[in-house]
Every structure is written in structure tokens, then in C-alpha cells.
Motif scaffolding. Structure first.
Motif, mmCIF file in Angstrom:
data_model
loop_
_atom_site.group_PDB
_atom_site.id
_atom_site.type_symbol
_atom_site.label_atom_id
_atom_site.label_comp_id
_atom_site.label_asym_id
_atom_site.label_seq_id
_atom_site.Cartn_x
_atom_site.Cartn_y
_atom_site.Cartn_z
ATOM 1 N N HIS A 128 3.611 2.786 -14.186
ATOM 2 C CA HIS A 128 4.025 2.478 -13.215
ATOM 3 C C HIS A 128 2.918 2.403 -12.321
ATOM 4 O O HIS A 128 2.731 3.630 -11.910
ATOM 5 N N LEU A 129 2.233 0.609 -11.890
ATOM 6 C CA LEU A 129 1.580 0.615 -10.760
ATOM 7 C C LEU A 129 2.625 0.977 -9.139
ATOM 8 O O LEU A 129 2.953 0.679 -8.769
ATOM 9 N N ARG A 130 1.834 1.862 -8.512
ATOM 10 C CA ARG A 130 2.087 2.139 -7.359
ATOM 11 C C ARG A 130 1.054 1.494 -6.136
ATOM 12 O O ARG A 130 0.368 1.505 -6.753
ATOM 13 N N SER A 131 1.969 1.872 -5.163
ATOM 14 C CA SER A 131 0.481 0.583 -4.203
ATOM 15 C C SER A 131 -0.068 2.267 -2.958
ATOM 16 O O SER A 131 -1.079 1.660 -3.034
ATOM 17 N N THR A 132 0.565 3.419 -2.669
ATOM 18 C CA THR A 132 -0.289 4.198 -2.370
ATOM 19 C C THR A 132 0.250 5.881 -3.075
ATOM 20 O O THR A 132 1.225 6.109 -3.674
ATOM 21 N N ILE A 133 -0.695 6.280 -2.945
ATOM 22 C CA ILE A 133 -0.632 7.933 -3.664
ATOM 23 C C ILE A 133 0.408 8.628 -2.518
ATOM 24 O O ILE A 133 0.699 10.248 -3.053
ATOM 25 N N GLN A 134 0.608 8.092 -1.384
ATOM 26 C CA GLN A 134 0.714 8.864 -0.167
ATOM 27 C C GLN A 134 2.634 8.990 -0.399
ATOM 28 O O GLN A 134 3.282 8.087 -0.693
ATOM 29 N N ASP A 135 3.330 10.389 -0.126
ATOM 30 C CA ASP A 135 3.715 11.213 -0.295
ATOM 31 C C ASP A 135 4.653 11.288 -2.134
ATOM 32 O O ASP A 135 5.815 11.539 -1.500
ATOM 33 N N ALA A 136 3.657 10.920 -2.570
ATOM 34 C CA ALA A 136 3.995 11.886 -4.066
ATOM 35 C C ALA A 136 3.628 12.836 -3.626
ATOM 36 O O ALA A 136 2.746 13.655 -3.148
ATOM 37 N N ALA A 137 5.120 13.720 -4.837
ATOM 38 C CA ALA A 137 5.360 14.919 -4.664
ATOM 39 C C ALA A 137 4.433 15.285 -5.957
ATOM 40 O O ALA A 137 3.791 15.262 -6.976
#
Length: 696
Positions: free
Chosen positions: A52-61
Motif C-alpha cells: 500500500h502507498l505511503r507518503s515517506t520511507i522515513q520512520d519505517a523499520a
């Protein structure tokens, strides 16, 4: 009902009729068991990737598979041939790199020009503190991002078949499914909330989250049920045709049965009495008997079978008891001879070893009713063996005897009743899959006077103690079995060879005390060694698993099983059942090599805790799976693509009841639901069943 219905033609065409599948891919797909588009319908995803589309990869583990919209920034060409070509990109919050190896720079300049926007999806990892997506799985224009599934199914693959290809091919196959009438019982379908077949196929191939991949998800459960129902319909058809075949009513007033029963030093158990009543009723009916007698080690199957053999004789006919091996045939002869004498019935044995005048004498006697009960191996099937009036065949210990062989036996012409005996307690789901066409009698009580067998786990490090224990037992006049896993030394597997163990025990216990039996021996030698043990001349029998089935030596009170962890539970249970057959208390010693795996320990502990074969078989099934349990090669078990015999035992039972009910209401499958069921049989490649309908 001659040929396959036209609406199914596209599903049974060659796989390369699907767009994007060429002859080479078709060859690769065959390795997955896919030969027609129909097979792709039942090749379900085994896991899935969240896209699913997310706005950013920031904070992803990280590392993780992520999908984001990005603006394309500068390109940094590779410094060496085949090196990393980097494209810097920016999502809503942060920047990272797309990395390609062996890249053609001009290609990426054209495809991803600086300043353009794309949606990228792939695995993001940190290298030297910089987030990178190496070779993204998907790159699409922002406007086309709806093409990416939120949750992408992951299929089983084989060399030459990619995920992309499976994704396209399964969708192409699903588009060929015609509108199908419903073959599932409407109340059953409503109660569990299953979708229609077409919807189930689409849903199973388009999971929206991990839960949709579970066997209990409605779409998957429905497809599993379709497979089980088709299989049970085939068995139920075989059964109803067997039942419509005229049998011969074998009536008896019970004088021979009563004579034997009254001579026994004990009373039959309730379970034995029940089974005898069921069998007598089957044999008296005008239709042919097709019954399974299932009983644990020592539940007294032989007595029940002998009562059936006597009923055939009471009715003025003959009966045959077939054993899988020469040794067992001779042993049946020994155990039944005294009972036959009490009944005043002529009992003989016929095996491959009977030659010349001896054989001719027996064949003459059979042809003129001089022999009433014959015990034999499959030598009984030879062309020159003629019975005056054969009414019953009892087949012993036949998990190597599938539905097809049972039909063969029935085709032997005369309307012979068939009783199959098995000492392997089979979990319900498997017995339904394997013997669903038969009626079943279960002996679930032990005859009185059978003492419990004490089971102990001992590490192979304590071998000396075990040998000392044997010495004491032998001095007390008792006998022992010692089971070894392999016959010849094998470097790969450090299992003690039977030959070596035999020599060691002979050295420890004395010449002439220890005998040896293994699979590589000529039959005559094997029988001679067994005979010496049965007669009590040798006190210890070192053996490979040939002693597993049926051998009966009441004086043997110790069973040593070496490297017990290498055997299946059901096998260990069968071997343990060789002791505990006499008056004295018996022991089974499970020798294991430490360290034991968690699984290995759990299996051996189940044996220590219980002597109930059904509990043991269920545990074995949970731990090993259906194929291993019976040995897939000879299991006679159907191969299901969606249904899982271990976990869906309940569904199998529902399918059996449903199939039998449908056929009793509509034997020729001509009603609306009956016609739908025919379509299901075609869809599931049950041509055998379709032949049975047309025959029936």
C-alpha cells in the motif's frame, strides 16, 4: 455423459494458450504440476507483500518492502562496468537512492528523466547510513499507481517461472472460469458463509491482507471443500456401485461361530461382538460387503476375521484370508489352526513356496470344496487357483492396498464379500480419504487380561545396562526382540547395523542364544530364523523392521528399539505391540542417541505416556504430515492442491456425509445439483468417477 462439458474446454487447454506463456515457460510450469489453465486456479499464493502507498520511507523499520511516490533527482553513473548506477529521489519527507547494477545509463536517463514523478515499490535497506532501494520491483507513473495491488500475492515458483509471470497467468486462467451452477449444499454454504466458485477463485488469488491466506479464509476453505467433495463423491460412487453389485447372501445359523466362541478361555469384548454382528449382517445382505476392520495392536482383529471366515463356511461356501507376506500367512495358519479344529473346519495355506505335487493336491482340494478356509499370500490370485464357491476374502494389513486394488479383488468375478483388516490406527481424516468408499468397524477396546506395556526412554550411552537387563530376562526363561534401523553399515547414517549388533550381542550372551532377521535375507532363511525364535530355541531376535506386523510370540517380554528417534510414531507403536502378548509384564525400551531434537523428544514421550494407537496416530499426523505418515509412495492418498488433510479433517467428514447424501437422493446425478456435481467432477479431473456414473 461421455466427454468433458464444452464450458470447461478453455480451462483444460494447453497452458500456452494463456497470453504470455510460451512453450518454454509451459515446460517450466509443468514442474509446479501445472499442465492446463485449470491447474493455475488451484495454485494459490503462499504468502503476500504489503504494497500500500505511503507518503515517506522515513520512520519505517528497515529493511522493509515499501511503496512511495517520489520525484526523480540527479543520476550518478557507475564508475566501473557492472557497478552501481544511482538515482537520487525525494519522497514527501526524505531522500534516498534507487540503485541499479549493470545498468545502461542512457536507458534510465530516458525512462526516469530528472524532475519527473513516479511511484516506486521495492525493498529498502540501509547501506553506510544511506537508504537504498536496489532494483525496485515496480516503477510506474503516478497516474498508473492504481495498477499496483495494495497487497501482492506471492506464488510458489520454480526455475524459469517468475512472480510477474505467475501473477499474469493466474489472472488469465481465472478469467476463463465460466459461470458455474452451485454443487455445494445450499444450507452448508450459507451456514459457513462461503462465496460462489468464481468469486472464491478471484478472492483466493487477490488476497487483501495476510488473513486472506489462511486455510480458514472463506474463499480458500471453499476451494479446499470443492476438492474434498469431488474426492468423496468419487469414493461414494465407487461404494454405491459396489453396493448395487449383486452380492450373495451368506446366511449361517451360527453353529460354527458358537462352537469356537464357547471354547475360548475369555469373553469377547463389546467392540468385537459389535463388529461380528455388523459383518454377519453385511454377509447376509443381497449386496456385496466392502468393510474395513480397524483395530489397534492387540484389539483382537483375528478373532473377528475368523468369525467372518466361519460364516462363509456355515453358508456352504469357502473363504480366503490374504496376508502380505509368507511369514504372516504361516503365522495366521498357526494361530487359526486350533480354532479351525474346534470348529471342525478344513484350513490350509497356499503361498508361492508351494510347488509340484503339493501345490496340485491343494488346488484339487480347493476346486472340489475339500478346503474350506484358505490362508495365503497374493499367490492366491494366480490364474490356476479355482475355488468351488468363494464367498469371502479377508485382506490383512493392507495400507498398501488402495481403492483400485480393492476394485480388482471385486472384479475377480464371483460376488465376493470383502473385509479389509488394518492394525494401523488411522486418524479420521486419513481414513476418510483412503477408505471413504468402505463401511468401517472399529475395535477400540483391549481384550481382558492384556497387561499394559511399560515404556522407557534410555540413551544409547547406557547400552551395557540394557545388555545386562537382557541377560537377566533370558535367565528367567523369557525372550526379547532387538530392532535395529539398518542392515549394512552406512557412513552417512551412523545407525548401528543389524549385523554388527548381532555379533556384539552374541559375544555378550553366548552362541546360539541370538538370532538375526533382516530384509536382505532369502525368504527361507528369514522364516527359519523366525521359526527358531517362535519355538524358543533362540532367546533374542535381532531384526530390522520386518517384525513390525503381526508376529506373535507370547513368551517375548522385552522390545528394544535402537535409535527409536529415527522411526515414525505409528511404526514404533506397531513394534511395541509385539510384546505384552502373554501372561508376564512386558517392557519396551526406546534407545535414543542424544542430543534429541525437541520434536524427537516430544514424539518419544507420547509413546511413553499412552498405548492408545489413535492418540498416537493423531499426534504423528500433526507432527509429520499425511504423506510421511503412510509413506507417500504407497499411501493411496489423493494429492490435494488446496485442501490440507492434517488441518481440515472436519471438512473431509462434512464432504463425506454430503457426498453420500447427494448420491442417495440422486444416484445418477441428474437433478440440478447433481448436474453441477458432474461439472465439479470434471473440473477436479475425477474421470474415474465419471466412468462410474456411466457404468452405474
Amino acid at each position: 455423459m461421455s466427454g468433458r462439458p464444452e464450458c470447461l474446454y478453455p480451462l483444460f487447454a494447453e497452458v500456452q494458450t494463456l497470453k504470455g506463456v510460451g512453450p518454454k515457460t509451459a515446460t517450466h510450469m509443468a514442474a509446479l504440476g501445472v499442465e492446463a489453465p485449470r491447474d493455475l486456479l488451484f495454485t494459490l499464493p503462499q504468502s503476500g507483500i504489503d504494497r500500500h502507498l505511503r507518503s515517506t520511507i522515513q520512520d519505517a523499520a528497515l529493511p522493509a518492502t515499501l511503496t512511495v511516490a517520489v520525484e526523480i533527482g540527479t543520476h550518478t553513473p557507475a564508475r566501473t562496468k557492472g557497478g552501481a548506477y544511482r538515482i537520487h529521489v525525494q519522497d514527501a519527507e526524505t531522500s534516498f537512492q534507487l540503485v541499479f547494477f549493470h545498468a545502461r545509463g542512457d536507458y534510465w536517463q530516458k525512462t526516469l528523466p530528472e524532475g519527473s514523478r513516479r511511484v516506486v515499490s521495492g525493498r529498502v535497506e540501509l547501506f553506510d547510513g544511506i537508504a537504498q532501494m536496489v532494483h525496485p520491483d515496480h516503477i510506474v507513473a503516478e497516474a498508473d499507481s492504481a495498477q499496483l495491488p495494495d497487497f501482492e500475492p506471492v506464488y510458489p515458483l520454480t526455475a524459469g517461472v517468475t512472480q510477474k509471470l505467475m501473477f499474469k497467468a493466474t489472472r488469465a486462467a481465472a478469467s476463463l472460469v465460466p459461470d458455474m451452477p452451485e454443487w455445494i449444499d445450499p444450507t452448508q454454504k450459507a451456514r459457513v458463509g462461503w462465496p460462489d466458485f468464481v468469486k472464491a477463485v478471484q478472492a483466493a488469488h487477490s488476497p487483501a491482507r495476510l488473513d486472506d491466506l489462511a486455510a480458514t479464509a472463506p474463499a480458500r476453505e471453499r476451494l479446499a471443500y470443492d476438492e474434498l467433495l469431488a474426492h468423496q463423491l468419487t469414493l461414494a460412487l465407487a461404494r454405491s456401485i459396489e453396493r448395487r453389485k449383486p452380492g450373495r447372501a451368506s446366511h449361517g445359523e451360527g453353529h460354527l461361530q458358537a462352537r469356537v466362541m464357547s471354547s475360548l478361555p475369555y469373553l469377547a469384548t463389546g467392540a468385537q461382538d459389535r463388529a461380528i454382528v455388523e459383518i454377519n449382517a453385511d454377509m447376509a445382505a443381497e449386496t456385496r460387503m466392502n468393510r474395513l476392520l480397524q483395530g489397534d495392536v492387540g484389539a483382537g482383529k483375528t478373532l473377528v476375521a475368523f468369525m467372518a471366515l466361519l460364516r462363509a463356511v456355515e453358508a456352504g461356501g469357502q473363504a480366503v484370508l490374504m496376508a502380505p507376506t509368507e511369514i504372516l500367512a504361516r503365522q495366521h495358519l498357526e494361530s487359526l489352526q486350533p480354532l479351525a479344529e474346534k470348529a471342525g473346519v478344513v484350513l490350509e495355506v497356499l503361498t508361492g513356496r508351494d510347488k509340484g505335487t503339493d501345490r496340485r493336491r491343494k488346488l484339487d482340494a480347493l476346486a472340489r470344496s475339500g478346503i474350506q478356509i484358505l490362508v495365503g499370500t497374493h499367490a492366491v490370485f494366480q490364474a490356476d487357483v479355482h475355488f468351488a464357491d468363494l464367498r469371502l476374502a479377508v485382506v490383512d494389513e493392507q495400507h498398501r492396498f488402495g481403492v483400485r486394488q480393492r476394485l480388482e479383488l471385486g472384479r475377480k468375478g464371483q460376488a465376493v464379500d470383502v473385509l479389509v483388516m488394518t492394525a494401523t490406527p488411522i486418524p479420521r481424516s486419513l481414513s476418510l480419504a483412503q477408505y471413504g468408499d468402505m463401511d468401517v468397524s472399529v475395535l477400540d477396546e483391549k481384550p481382558p487380561g492384556r497387561k499394559p506395556i511399560k515404556t522407557a526412554l534410555i540413551s544409547t550411552g547406557r547400552m551395557e545396562e540394557v545388555v545386562d537387563r537382557l541377560r537377566a530376562v533370558i535367565e528367567g526363561g523369557r525372550q526379547c526382540y532387538w530392532v535395529c534401523p539398518l542392515v549394512e553399515e552406512s557412513e552417512v547414517v551412523d545407525l548401528t547395523a543389524a549385523e554388527g549388533r548381532f555379533k556384539q550381542l552374541r559375544a555378550a550372551l553366548g552362541e546360539g542364544v541370538v538370532g538375526l532377521v533382516h530384509g536382505q535375507m532369502p525368504a527361507a532363511e528369514k522364516d527359519a530364523a523366525m521359526a527358531r525364535f517362535v519355538a524358543g530355541e533362540t532367546k533374542v531376535l535381532v531384526a530390522t523392521t520386518v517384525i513390525e506386523v503381526g508376529v506373535n510370540v507370547p513368551n517375548a517380554t522385552i522390545m528394544v528399539i535402537e535409535r527409536a528417534e529415527t522411526f515414525g510414531l505409528a511404526q514404533l507403536h506397531q513394534m511395541r505391540g509385539r510384546v505384552g502378548r502373554g501372561e508376564a509384564a512386558s517392557t519396551c525400551l526406546l534407545l535414543y542417541q542424544s542430543p534429541l531434537s525437541e520434536n524427537g523428544r516430544k514424539r518419544l514421550e507420547v509413546l511413553r505416556e499412552t498405548e492408545d494407537g489413535f492418540v498416537i496416530a493423531e499426534t504423528d499426523l500433526q507432527m509429520r504430515g499425511a504423506g510421511d505418515l503412510i509413506g507417500t509412495a504407497q499411501s493411496g492418498l489423493p494429492r490435494f492442491r488446496v485442501a490440507d488433510l492434517e488441518r481440515q479433517a472436519g471438512l473431509m467428514a462434512v464432504a463425506q456425509t454430503d457426498a453420500r447424501r447427494l448420491l442417495s437422493d440422486d444416484p445418477k446425478l441428474e437433478s440440478g445439483r447433481g448436474k453441477a456435481a458432474r461439472l465439479l467432477l470434471w473440473l477436479m479431473r475425477q474421470e474415474e468417477a465419471i466412468r462410474l456414473i456411466s457404468v452405474g
